[in-house]
Design a protein around this motif. Structure first.
Motif, PDB file in Angstrom:
ATOM      1  N   ASP A   1      73.742  92.878  81.204  1.00 32.27           N
ATOM      2  CA  ASP A   1      74.469  91.521  80.544  1.00 32.27           C
ATOM      3  C   ASP A   1      75.729  91.142  81.456  1.00 32.27           C
TER       4      ASP A   1
ATOM      5  N   TYR B   1      68.007  96.721  82.364  1.00 31.28           N
ATOM      6  CA  TYR B   1      68.661  95.643  81.862  1.00 31.28           C
ATOM      7  C   TYR B   1      70.270  95.394  81.815  1.00 31.28           C
TER       8      TYR B   1
ATOM      9  N   VAL C   1      67.013  88.244  71.687  1.00 33.49           N
ATOM     10  CA  VAL C   1      66.642  89.581  72.183  1.00 33.49           C
ATOM     11  C   VAL C   1      65.262  89.676  72.161  1.00 33.49           C
TER      12      VAL C   1
ATOM     13  N   GLN D   1      69.920  95.438  76.136  1.00 37.06           N
ATOM     14  CA  GLN D   1      69.034  94.451  75.718  1.00 37.06           C
ATOM     15  C   GLN D   1      68.453  93.430  76.647  1.00 37.06           C
TER      16      GLN D   1
ATOM     17  N   GLU E   1      72.181  98.366  83.071  1.00 37.60           N
ATOM     18  CA  GLU E   1      71.687  99.931  83.022  1.00 37.60           C
ATOM     19  C   GLU E   1      71.256 100.352  84.321  1.00 37.60           C
TER      20      GLU E   1
ATOM     21  N   ASP F   1      63.824  92.550  74.046  1.00 39.17           N
ATOM     22  CA  ASP F   1      63.481  93.961  73.978  1.00 39.17           C
ATOM     23  C   ASP F   1      64.907  94.785  74.151  1.00 39.17           C
ATOM     24  N   GLU F   2      64.771  96.107  73.933  1.00 46.91           N
ATOM     25  CA  GLU F   2      65.885  96.965  73.633  1.00 46.91           C
ATOM     26  C   GLU F   2      65.646  98.373  74.295  1.00 46.91           C
ATOM     27  N   HIS F   3      66.644  98.952  75.020  1.00 46.85           N
ATOM     28  CA  HIS F   3      66.819 100.033  75.452  1.00 46.85           C
ATOM     29  C   HIS F   3      67.979 101.059  75.094  1.00 46.85           C
ATOM     30  N   ALA F   4      67.660 102.025  74.152  1.00 44.95           N
ATOM     31  CA  ALA F   4      68.735 102.747  73.626  1.00 44.95           C
ATOM     32  C   ALA F   4      69.205 104.032  74.343  1.00 44.95           C
TER      33      ALA F   4
ATOM     34  N   TYR G   1      67.397  89.585  77.366  1.00 42.74           N
ATOM     35  CA  TYR G   1      67.687  88.549  76.466  1.00 42.74           C
ATOM     36  C   TYR G   1      66.945  87.218  77.133  1.00 42.74           C
TER      37      TYR G   1
ATOM     38  N   ARG H   1      73.333 101.061  74.708  1.00 41.42           N
ATOM     39  CA  ARG H   1      72.137 100.099  74.446  1.00 41.42           C
ATOM     40  C   ARG H   1      72.410  98.945  75.166  1.00 41.42           C
TER      41      ARG H   1
END
Length: 402
Positions: free
Chosen positions: A344, A342, A300, A82, A349, A302-305, A84, A80
């Motif tokens: 971190d 995305y 946060v 996110q 990703e 948005d998020e991609h799972a 930021y 997952r």
């Protein structure tokens, strides 16, 4: 002398004779001519000097195996990721008060110290109160006397033994006495300095014997449970923000871990000079945090799972485009362009270019060329085998495995 020269000549003759014999012995004929020694029955023929190796090639002509480049690999995993919004903050407490004296007097008791945790209404200090305590007793006694007198007057008035005017006068006297008593109690109560909120005493500003005046600050109290992280966010992100939205906060002075947080309030106005809006974040774990600490904030957006994720250190940039070295089933590193999503601090990703389960090079890719053979280990130092060698070592994951 002649004898000496004769001896030297004999020695030279012997040396020349020995050399002649060796030369004659080494010149053996190739065929069955004169001087050829016949082979005894059952004797194996002499092997040629250069034996042919398996496969029909001479050993001395065998091509050296291609050198393998040592690398460390890691599988592409699902995870997952996110997006930021980074911001900075100075922590502050929503509830912090300066406790002031409500009366003028000398401090005669101090019942709390700096660092103590106190509850709302708890007695912290006291001013000189003996005179006010006596005044309160006198006012109370006067009230009790006039209340009894008013009750007797009421009984007499009911029997028509007291005029209505006299009866009302006792009532007025009683009410005045009640007010005097309340005022005396209030004056006595003001000698008690109490905590207006629950929290921790961060500062004590008086000592025994100090003469304090009305409205002088004597203590400061902070409720650490009300600690918030204010962040100023560019107004363009305002449509993406909502109350309750998840975030994280990290204060270097309280360790390197990120603490979960959430948006508590969003200011209804935008600062015209900076073009930012204030967002208040409530922090779930406040251990070790203090007001005034500098903190980093990540909100946060948005998020991609369940997307392909690789370590960030695996990326290789060439011509301003990211690539990965993917190791195939034969143990060859193939350079592959990828599209990023995305990211971190440690992971990124991969939106396009690899599939979960494929092995990518995370250490050693700077020495690789496209198609180079590799000697691979995983991040725990275990060797990774490819092809037929996989039976004797750690199997390489099949491409596309999750």
């Amino acid at each position: 002398m002649n004898r000496h020269w004769a001896l030297i000549a004999c020695l030279w003759a012997a040396v020349l004779a020995a050399i002649s014999c060796d030369a004659g012995a080494g010149a053996a004929p190739a065929g069955r001519g004169e001087g050829h020694r016949p082979r005894a029955a059952g004797q194996r023929p002499a092997e040629p000097r250069h034996r042919e190796a398996a496969g029909g090639r001479p050993e001395r002509r065998r091509t050296a195996e291609e050198a393998r480049v040592p690398v460390i690999v890691a599988p592409v995993v699902r995870g997952r990721m996110q997006a930021y919004l980074d911001a900075s903050s100075t922590l502050r407490a929503e509830e912090q008060v300066a406790v002031v004296s409500q009366a003028t007097g000398v401090v005669v008791e101090i019942l709390a110290e700096q660092g103590d945790t106190v509850r709302k209404g708890q007695l912290l200090a006291r001013l000189a109160y003996e005179d006010l305590e006596l005044a309160e007793r006198r006012a109370r006694n006067e009230f009790e006397r006039l209340r009894a007198e008013h009750e007797r007057a009421a009984a007499l008035a009911q029997d028509h033994l007291l005029s209505e005017e006299e009866y009302q006068k006792t009532g007025f006297d009683l009410e005045r006495a009640r007010l005097d008593w309340e005022q005396a109690k209030l004056a006595l109560e003001k000698t008690r300095i109490t905590a207006p909120i629950s929290g921790t005493i961060t500062e004590r500003l008086v000592t025994l014997g100090t003469l304090v005046r009305e409205n002088d600050v004597v203590f400061r109290i902070v409720d650490f449970d009300s600690l918030v992280a204010p962040a100023f966010v560019p107004e363009k992100y305002l449509p993406q923000l909502r109350v309750g939205q998840p975030a994280t906060v990290r204060a270097a002075g309280a360790g390197e871990s990120w603490r979960p947080a959430r948006i508590l309030r969003i200011s209804p106005v935008i600062d015209a000079e900076s073009g930012t809006v204030e967002v208040l974040l409530a922090i779930d774990r406040r251990e070790g945090l203090r007001p005034g600490m500098f903190a980093n904030v990540q909100i946060v957006l948005d998020e991609h799972a369940d997307v392909p994720v690789v370590p960030k250190k695996a990326l290789v940039h060439e011509d301003e485009r990211p690539h990965l070295f993917v190791v195939d089933g034969e143990g060859r590193a193939r350079r592959r362009p990828v599209e990023l999503g995305y990211e971190d601090a440690e992971r990124v990703e991969i939106a396009q270019g690899v599939e979960p389960g494929e092995l990518v090079v995370v250490v050693g890719q700077s020495a690789l060329k496209d198609g180079a053979l590799v000697a691979a280990e995983d991040e725990e130092g275990r060797p990774v085998r490819f092809g037929e060698g996989a039976e004797s070592g750690a199997d390489a994951p099949a491409a596309g495995a999750s």
